[in-house]
Write an enzyme that holds these catalytic residues in place. Structure first.
Site, PDB file in Angstrom:
ATOM      1  N   GLY A 180      46.852 -11.610  62.747  1.00 16.76           N
ATOM      2  CA  GLY A 180      48.160 -12.446  62.202  1.00 16.76           C
ATOM      3  C   GLY A 180      48.354 -13.980  62.990  1.00 16.76           C
ATOM      4  O   GLY A 180      47.303 -14.573  63.047  1.00 16.76           O
ATOM      5  N   GLY A 181      49.439 -13.959  63.248  1.00 20.18           N
ATOM      6  CA  GLY A 181      50.033 -15.403  63.658  1.00 20.18           C
ATOM      7  C   GLY A 181      49.163 -15.650  64.791  1.00 20.18           C
ATOM      8  O   GLY A 181      48.958 -16.828  65.376  1.00 20.18           O
ATOM      9  N   ALA A 416      27.324 -43.321  53.827  1.00 25.59           N
ATOM     10  CA  ALA A 416      27.001 -42.552  55.030  1.00 25.59           C
ATOM     11  C   ALA A 416      26.688 -43.673  55.929  1.00 25.59           C
ATOM     12  O   ALA A 416      26.962 -43.251  57.110  1.00 25.59           O
ATOM     13  CB  ALA A 416      25.867 -41.669  54.748  1.00 25.59           C
TER      14      ALA A 416
HETATM   15  C1  HXC Z   1      52.915  -3.119  69.898  1.00 27.88           C
HETATM   16  C2  HXC Z   1      50.537  -2.565  70.125  1.00 27.88           C
HETATM   17  C3  HXC Z   1      50.284  -3.595  69.146  1.00 27.88           C
HETATM   18  C4  HXC Z   1      51.278  -4.283  68.721  1.00 27.88           C
HETATM   19  C5  HXC Z   1      48.497  -2.319  69.648  1.00 27.88           C
HETATM   20  N1  HXC Z   1      49.674  -1.828  70.274  1.00 27.88           N
HETATM   21  N2  HXC Z   1      48.850  -3.345  68.805  1.00 27.88           N
HETATM   22  N3  HXC Z   1      51.992  -2.273  70.351  1.00 27.88           N
HETATM   23  N4  HXC Z   1      52.607  -4.104  69.306  1.00 27.88           N
HETATM   24  N5  HXC Z   1      51.029  -5.251  67.912  1.00 27.88           N
HETATM   25  C6  HXC Z   1      49.613  -0.669  71.073  1.00 27.88           C
HETATM   26  C7  HXC Z   1      49.090   0.450  70.241  1.00 27.88           C
HETATM   27  O1  HXC Z   1      50.195   0.995  69.871  1.00 27.88           O
HETATM   28  C8  HXC Z   1      48.558   1.444  71.433  1.00 27.88           C
HETATM   29  O2  HXC Z   1      49.383   2.060  71.962  1.00 27.88           O
HETATM   30  C9  HXC Z   1      47.798   0.341  72.334  1.00 27.88           C
HETATM   31  O3  HXC Z   1      48.479  -0.892  72.151  1.00 27.88           O
HETATM   32  C10 HXC Z   1      46.329   0.325  71.972  1.00 27.88           C
HETATM   33  O4  HXC Z   1      46.122   0.223  70.683  1.00 27.88           O
HETATM   34  P1  HXC Z   1      45.100   1.061  69.709  1.00 27.88           P
HETATM   35  O5  HXC Z   1      45.534   0.974  68.195  1.00 27.88           O
HETATM   36  O6  HXC Z   1      44.964   2.585  70.351  1.00 27.88           O
HETATM   37  O7  HXC Z   1      43.599   0.414  70.071  1.00 27.88           O
HETATM   38  P2  HXC Z   1      42.497   0.079  69.071  1.00 27.88           P
HETATM   39  O8  HXC Z   1      42.168   1.286  68.245  1.00 27.88           O
HETATM   40  O9  HXC Z   1      41.141  -0.674  69.946  1.00 27.88           O
HETATM   41  O10 HXC Z   1      42.761  -0.865  68.103  1.00 27.88           O
HETATM   42  C11 HXC Z   1      43.423  -2.289  68.251  1.00 27.88           C
HETATM   43  C12 HXC Z   1      43.889  -3.071  67.217  1.00 27.88           C
HETATM   44  C13 HXC Z   1      45.146  -2.185  66.574  1.00 27.88           C
HETATM   45  C14 HXC Z   1      43.064  -3.180  66.090  1.00 27.88           C
HETATM   46  C15 HXC Z   1      44.694  -4.478  67.868  1.00 27.88           C
HETATM   47  O11 HXC Z   1      46.138  -1.709  67.625  1.00 27.88           O
HETATM   48  C16 HXC Z   1      46.075  -2.895  65.773  1.00 27.88           C
HETATM   49  O12 HXC Z   1      45.911  -3.031  64.632  1.00 27.88           O
HETATM   50  N6  HXC Z   1      47.129  -3.338  66.006  1.00 27.88           N
HETATM   51  C17 HXC Z   1      47.973  -3.974  65.230  1.00 27.88           C
HETATM   52  C18 HXC Z   1      47.535  -5.508  64.948  1.00 27.88           C
HETATM   53  C19 HXC Z   1      48.663  -6.222  64.173  1.00 27.88           C
HETATM   54  O13 HXC Z   1      48.857  -5.998  63.057  1.00 27.88           O
HETATM   55  N7  HXC Z   1      49.396  -7.278  64.915  1.00 27.88           N
HETATM   56  C20 HXC Z   1      50.616  -7.832  64.472  1.00 27.88           C
HETATM   57  C21 HXC Z   1      49.963  -8.917  63.723  1.00 27.88           C
HETATM   58  S1  HXC Z   1      51.246  -9.883  63.094  1.00 27.88           S
HETATM   59  P3  HXC Z   1      49.543   3.601  72.597  1.00 27.88           P
HETATM   60  O14 HXC Z   1      50.536   3.744  73.488  1.00 27.88           O
HETATM   61  O15 HXC Z   1      49.568   4.365  71.220  1.00 27.88           O
HETATM   62  O16 HXC Z   1      48.124   3.688  73.132  1.00 27.88           O
HETATM   63  C22 HXC Z   1      51.428 -11.103  64.160  1.00 27.88           C
HETATM   64  C23 HXC Z   1      52.324 -11.814  63.622  1.00 27.88           C
HETATM   65  C24 HXC Z   1      52.705 -13.084  64.830  1.00 27.88           C
HETATM   66  O17 HXC Z   1      50.844 -11.115  65.004  1.00 27.88           O
HETATM   67  C25 HXC Z   1      53.205 -14.142  64.173  1.00 27.88           C
HETATM   68  C26 HXC Z   1      53.268 -15.425  64.818  1.00 27.88           C
HETATM   69  C27 HXC Z   1      53.891 -16.566  64.205  1.00 27.88           C
END
Ligand code: HXC
Length: 525
Positions: A180-181, A416
């Site tokens: 994401g961001g 170039a």
């Molecule tokens: C809150 C999160 C999190 C998040 C992971 N966790 N990402 N908690 N916010 N963004 C937590 C999980 O719930 C989990 O907690 C623990 O961290 C470990 O994650 P897992 O999923 O068990 O690990 P893994 O299987 O290794 O996968 C990692 C991952 C996946 C690929 C990163 O967690 C994932 O897809 N996360 C979301 C990614 C995402 O879409 N992020 C937002 C992007 S948008 P528990 O307690 O259950 O163990 C963004 C916008 C920003 O960033 C914009 C800025 C301008």
């Protein structure tokens, strides 16, 4: 001992004990199970990474006790110390740096309000101190439960990345997911080092892509280290493992000044300034259509073993990197005749322009080895915007005020030739090897345009074409026409390149150059 003294000693000991406990708690990160899970993935923890990267005993942590203040979706039940990111400062090879390291064991290293405040604080400190900022990234991105607070946190970091650009070097090391961001903070920094097998970068992951476009792709193909270091050009280095990522940071830092007010660092002298490598005299083949490896020229000219190539896997028709010349750190730009004859295309334009601007921002002299038949023709290139991309090279070199030296090794054709740091865009010293051909285009192309009718009317068109091409070559395919007009400062033996560049660099050590006053230019993008 009186009662009151005794109780004050007890009280003090209790305070010290409390601090020790706090410290231990902070060091636990997300707890043993999550640390074990991190290790099982072949990944170090946030603190282990810092300790491996920085000089032993130099790390000073700040804000270890900060906790988030959110209550939604269960966040009120847990307040991990440090909030999923370790921040502080320390040293690399004795040089000061600021650093943050995201802790995946705490809420997946997700980024919220307080984590953002910690990172912003250490970035502000890096700017005030004038030292490089290093980010170790391993995070699930914006902390979903924190909603707009986490978006705000990212925005504040992006803002600081932008203000710090050109003031202090910023280096991002990718050691886990980055979605994401979250990819935009690294994208705003100067160098991205991805670690093979454990790091990914993408705007949107495979699941969303499948829904929106129907494409099926795995995370590694989509945004792994090789995808970004070879195809997209987002990453500058692809390291085999974490240790290699950290070694790359340490090496990179050794070439860079700590900030834009410092000169590029000089190292102790390790090589003979008068060393002249005779193999250079025969490096360029007699037949202009036969390629050669420009890397051999670079390795032979600069202090031995000092060339650190950047963007090695991306746009391999160009070469950029850092090296030392008589101990002085410099930026090196070159064409690579081994790949697509060193033609300039969209990707190599971006690669060169960005590197030139970085070097100029950080007072690093630029040394260019030019050998290009021109810009890449074709519908794809034209429609992809080769005009605006290619324009970046000339823009970057023209506005660069650092000492600029060029060596034309062979083809200096047309646009170039001009854009690759020619005398015409105010390069300080331009040298040419005797094999240089400085002309509007190559002999064969030129006679086909100039003498189309004469060749067609000749009794033996092929022989006539060859005769005319030779005549053109004798007249134009050499460096002496340019030298006669002062467009090259000297024609040199290839083996003399090293001492000649050293002498020119020494002369220009205190170069003063001014650009017209302006807010900023409008660089073609
Ligand atoms: C809150 C999160 C999190 C998040 C992971 N966790 N990402 N908690 N916010 N963004 C937590 C999980 O719930 C989990 O907690 C623990 O961290 C470990 O994650 P897992 O999923 O068990 O690990 P893994 O299987 O290794 O996968 C990692 C991952 C996946 C690929 C990163 O967690 C994932 O897809 N996360 C979301 C990614 C995402 O879409 N992020 C937002 C992007 S948008 P528990 O307690 O259950 O163990 C963004 C916008 C920003 O960033 C914009 C800025 C301008």
């Amino acid at each position: 001992m009186t009662d009151s003294v005794e109780s004050s000693v007890d009280g003090r000991e209790a305070l010290l004990k409390q601090l020790r406990e706090y410290r231990e708690k902070a060091l636990e990160g997300g707890g043993k199970d999550r640390v074990d899970a991190q290790h099982a993935k072949g990944k170090l923890t946030a603190r282990e990474r810092i300790l491996q990267l920085l000089d032993e005993g130099s790390f000073q942590e700040v804000d270890a006790y900060m906790v988030h203040r959110q209550t939604d979706f269960g966040l009120d039940k847990s307040h991990p110390l440090g909030d999923g990111v370790v921040t502080g400062y320390g040293k690399i090879n004795g040089r000061r740096v600021c650093i943050y390291s995201q802790d995946f064991t705490v809420l997946g290293g997700s980024f919220g309000e307080v984590a953002g405040q910690k990172v912003c604080k250490i970035m502000d400190l890096a700017m005030q101190a004038g030292v490089p900022m290093i980010g170790l990234n391993d995070s699930g991105g914006a902390r979903i439960q924190e909603g707009v607070h986490s978006l705000s946190a990212y925005g504040e970091v992006f803002y600081r990345n932008t203000l710090a650009s050109g003031v202090i070097p910023q280096i991002s090391v990718m050691l886990g997911p980055c979605a994401g961001g979250a990819v935009y903070s690294p994208a705003l920094t100067d160098f991205i080092i991805m670690t093979k097998g454990i790091s990914n970068m993408f705007i949107t992951g495979p699941e969303v892509i499948k829904t929106v476009t129907g494409e099926q792709v795995d995370t590694e193909t989509l945004g792994g280290a090789m995808a970004h270091s070879a195809t997209s050009g987002v990453a500058h280095f692809a390291a085999e493992n974490e240790a290699e990522s950290f070694e790359t940071v340490r090496r990179l830092i050794s070439y860079l000044p700590s900030n834009n007010a410092e000169p590029a660092p000089a190292a102790s002298l390790s090589d003979d300034p008068w060393r002249m490598d005779p193999t250079l005299d025969t490096l360029v083949p007699a037949d202009p259509s036969v390629p050669y490896d420009m890397r051999m020229a670079i390795e032979a000219v600069f202090d031995l073993g000092t060339f650190l190539e950047v963007h090695t896997n991306f746009a391999q028709n160009a070469i950029v990197g850092f090296a030392r010349l008589h101990g002085q750190a410099v930026g090196v730009v070159a064409q690579q005749p081994l790949v697509m004859s060193g033609v300039i295309d969209i990707d190599s334009s971006d690669k060169i322009a960005r590197f030139v601007r970085f070097c100029d921002a950080f007072n690093m002299p630029l040394i260019t080895f030019s050998d290009s038949p021109g810009f890449m023709p074709g519908v794809n290139q034209e429609h992809g915007g080769i005009i605006r991309h290619g324009a970046k090279i000339v823009y970057a070199y023209s506005e660069a005020t650092v000492p600029k030296l060029t060596v034309v090794t062979r083809k200096g054709y047309g646009g170039a030739y001009i854009v690759m740091s020619s005398k015409h865009i105010h390069t300080d010293q331009v040298f040419a090897w005797p094999t240089a051909e400085i002309a509007v285009m190559g002999a064969d192309g030129a006679v086909n345009i100039l003498f189309r009718k004469e060749i067609a009317a000749a009794a033996d068109p092929a022989a006539e074409r060859a005769r005319l091409a030779q005549e053109f070559r004798d007249k134009f395919s050499n460096p002496y026409r340019a030298a006669a007009n002062g467009y090259v400062d000297d024609v040199i033996l290839p083996s003399e390149t090293r001492p000649r560049l050293i002498a020119a660099l020494e002369l220009l050590r205190d170069k003063q150059a001014k650009l017209p006053a302006k807010k900023h230019g409008s660089m073609p993008l």
